[in-house]
Design a protein around this motif. Structure first.
Motif, PDB file in Angstrom:
ATOM      1  N   VAL A  17     -19.746 -43.320  -8.867  1.00 10.92           N
ATOM      2  CA  VAL A  17     -20.085 -42.734 -10.380  1.00 10.92           C
ATOM      3  C   VAL A  17     -18.788 -42.292 -11.114  1.00 10.92           C
ATOM      4  N   THR A  18     -17.548 -41.598 -10.286  1.00 11.84           N
ATOM      5  CA  THR A  18     -16.507 -41.251 -11.140  1.00 11.84           C
ATOM      6  C   THR A  18     -15.985 -42.498 -11.624  1.00 11.84           C
ATOM      7  N   SER A  19     -15.845 -43.531 -11.305  1.00 10.22           N
ATOM      8  CA  SER A  19     -15.140 -44.816 -11.320  1.00 10.22           C
ATOM      9  C   SER A  19     -15.974 -45.538 -12.690  1.00 10.22           C
ATOM     10  N   ILE A  20     -17.108 -45.504 -12.554  1.00 12.04           N
ATOM     11  CA  ILE A  20     -17.761 -45.962 -13.809  1.00 12.04           C
ATOM     12  C   ILE A  20     -17.594 -44.945 -15.235  1.00 12.04           C
ATOM     13  N   HIS A  26     -10.690 -38.541 -18.090  1.00 10.94           N
ATOM     14  CA  HIS A  26     -10.130 -39.860 -17.930  1.00 10.94           C
ATOM     15  C   HIS A  26      -8.670 -39.559 -17.337  1.00 10.94           C
ATOM     16  N   THR A  27      -8.017 -38.294 -17.798  1.00 10.21           N
ATOM     17  CA  THR A  27      -6.901 -38.330 -17.490  1.00 10.21           C
ATOM     18  C   THR A  27      -6.627 -38.085 -15.843  1.00 10.21           C
ATOM     19  N   LEU A  28      -7.697 -37.020 -15.387  1.00  4.76           N
ATOM     20  CA  LEU A  28      -7.570 -36.743 -14.012  1.00  4.76           C
ATOM     21  C   LEU A  28      -8.042 -38.144 -13.050  1.00  4.76           C
ATOM     22  N   ALA A  29      -9.013 -38.764 -13.696  1.00  2.00           N
ATOM     23  CA  ALA A  29      -9.292 -40.115 -12.814  1.00  2.00           C
ATOM     24  C   ALA A  29      -8.294 -41.148 -13.026  1.00  2.00           C
ATOM     25  N   GLY A  30      -7.384 -41.123 -14.014  1.00  2.00           N
ATOM     26  CA  GLY A  30      -6.297 -41.898 -14.157  1.00  2.00           C
ATOM     27  C   GLY A  30      -5.182 -41.508 -13.209  1.00  2.00           C
ATOM     28  N   ILE A  31      -4.983 -40.350 -12.987  1.00  2.00           N
ATOM     29  CA  ILE A  31      -4.032 -39.501 -11.945  1.00  2.00           C
ATOM     30  C   ILE A  31      -4.551 -40.111 -10.410  1.00  2.00           C
ATOM     31  N   ARG A  32      -5.726 -40.203 -10.224  1.00  4.13           N
ATOM     32  CA  ARG A  32      -6.373 -40.518  -8.945  1.00  4.13           C
ATOM     33  C   ARG A  32      -6.176 -41.873  -8.717  1.00  4.13           C
ATOM     34  N   HIS A  33      -6.047 -42.512 -10.105  1.00  2.00           N
ATOM     35  CA  HIS A  33      -5.781 -44.294  -9.955  1.00  2.00           C
ATOM     36  C   HIS A  33      -4.149 -44.374  -9.325  1.00  2.00           C
ATOM     37  N   LEU A  34      -3.445 -43.592  -9.952  1.00  2.00           N
ATOM     38  CA  LEU A  34      -1.848 -43.609  -9.566  1.00  2.00           C
ATOM     39  C   LEU A  34      -1.772 -43.504  -7.865  1.00  2.00           C
ATOM     40  N   PHE A  35      -2.539 -42.350  -7.399  1.00  2.00           N
ATOM     41  CA  PHE A  35      -2.702 -42.032  -6.115  1.00  2.00           C
ATOM     42  C   PHE A  35      -3.222 -43.247  -5.238  1.00  2.00           C
ATOM     43  N   TYR A  36      -4.304 -43.875  -6.020  1.00  2.00           N
ATOM     44  CA  TYR A  36      -4.789 -45.010  -5.292  1.00  2.00           C
ATOM     45  C   TYR A  36      -3.856 -46.290  -5.032  1.00  2.00           C
ATOM     46  N   ASP A  37      -3.294 -46.395  -6.266  1.00  2.00           N
ATOM     47  CA  ASP A  37      -2.068 -47.585  -6.280  1.00  2.00           C
ATOM     48  C   ASP A  37      -0.732 -47.095  -5.237  1.00  2.00           C
ATOM     49  N   GLU A  53     -11.951 -38.569   1.342  1.00  2.00           N
ATOM     50  CA  GLU A  53     -11.200 -38.335   0.471  1.00  2.00           C
ATOM     51  C   GLU A  53     -11.506 -38.545  -0.828  1.00  2.00           C
ATOM     52  N   ALA A  54     -11.777 -40.010  -0.916  1.00  2.00           N
ATOM     53  CA  ALA A  54     -12.220 -40.435  -2.372  1.00  2.00           C
ATOM     54  C   ALA A  54     -13.233 -39.574  -2.876  1.00  2.00           C
ATOM     55  N   ILE A 109     -12.011 -33.966  -9.681  1.00  2.00           N
ATOM     56  CA  ILE A 109     -12.165 -34.676 -10.941  1.00  2.00           C
ATOM     57  C   ILE A 109     -13.176 -34.033 -11.868  1.00  2.00           C
ATOM     58  N   ILE A 110     -14.447 -34.009 -11.541  1.00  2.00           N
ATOM     59  CA  ILE A 110     -15.592 -33.765 -12.117  1.00  2.00           C
ATOM     60  C   ILE A 110     -15.444 -31.959 -12.513  1.00  2.00           C
ATOM     61  N   ILE A 111     -15.034 -31.222 -11.491  1.00  2.00           N
ATOM     62  CA  ILE A 111     -14.830 -29.814 -11.489  1.00  2.00           C
ATOM     63  C   ILE A 111     -13.762 -29.466 -12.344  1.00  2.00           C
TER      64      ILE A 111
END
Lengths: 128, 130
Positions: free
Chosen positions: B25-28, B84-95, B104-105, B112-114
């Motif tokens: 959900v958060t990815s889309i 988008h910013t928080l989800a992008g930060i998570r993507h940096l962690f994913y990378d 964890e995900a 991210i939502i809260i």
């Protein structure tokens, strides 16, 4: 049936030659935007509600002008690359080409409009 | 004989009864918020250009920005941008190979939502009272 190995069938069809560059570009711009986003929130929050004369003076100052310019330029380039990845996922053939062209043109138009407005406020003192 | 194991079989996910995991959900939503931000940036850039185009143009843009339409677009954009910013930060962690385990995900998704709602509320409060 063609008697070739899967490797031979895939050869020459294209690796992700520029895909990793797109990903790296998005990584670099996202790091910049992590810093620019809170700054932009503060800048734009103070700007909304000002009179036109005050607004021109406000964006004539270096910090609000630079943060806004950087946020919009880096943000829209991030938008262009990110949208490109989305388009590659969801569209094919001509629709893909048209969508890419529209998104790139839109992105640069927004950058040009914002930079023009900021340059006008920063460089040319307006008499109103 | 065909249904000896009825009720005890592993079921494959069905499209109509499948609940998306929070990470999906958060990815889309990352893509959707990224595209939705077009509305906010268009409104703000129109307002900036109007400010150098003359008093009448600025009055129109400023009225929209300060109306309830502007409030909805800008508050929505604020949430979209924080999300988008928080989800992008998570993507940096994913990378970097982090946060990839399912629990964890899932936890990062709720963060991210809260987090995006809290940051949006802080932004709106700071905007009106700061």
């Amino acid at each position: 049936m063609r008697y070739i190995t899967p490797r031979k069938a895939a050869q020459g069809l294209g690796s992700a030659r520029s895909g990793t560059q797109d990903h790296w570009f998005l990584t670099v711009t996202s790091c910049a935007l992590v810093l620019l986003t809170p700054a932009f929130f503060l800048v734009i929050g103070r700007a909304i509600g000002l009179s036109q004369a005050d607004l021109l003076g406000y964006f004539g100052r270096p910090y609000p002008a630079l943060i806004t310019a950087l946020f919009i330029v880096v943000g829209m380039m991030h938008f262009i690359k990110g949208t490109r990845i989305m388009i590659d996922d969801y569209f094919q053939n001509t629709a893909r080409k048209v969508a890419i062209i529209v998104s790139v043109v839109f992105g640069w138009a927004v950058i040009a409009a914002a930079l023009f407005a900021l340059a006008r406020m920063t460089l040319v003192p307006l008499a109103i | 004989m065909a249904d000896v194991n009825r009720g005890n079989r592993p079921l494959s996910p069905h499209l109509q009864v499948y609940r998306l995991p929070m990470a999906a959900v958060t990815s889309i939503l990352t893509r959707i918020t990224g595209q939705a931000l077009v509305a906010g940036i268009l409104l703000l850039v129109w307002w900036l250009v109007a400010a150098v185009s003359g008093p009448r143009g600025f009055a129109a843009a400023d009225w929209v920005v300060r109306s309830w339409i502007g409030f909805i677009v800008l508050t929505g954009s604020a949430w979209a941008l924080w999300f988008h910013t928080l989800a992008g930060i998570r993507h940096l962690f994913y990378d970097a190979g982090q946060l990839l385990r399912i629990e964890e995900a899932e936890r990062a998704s709720w963060a991210i939502i809260i987090g995006s709602v809290v940051l949006t509320l802080i932004s709106v409060v700071l905007f009106f009272f700061g």
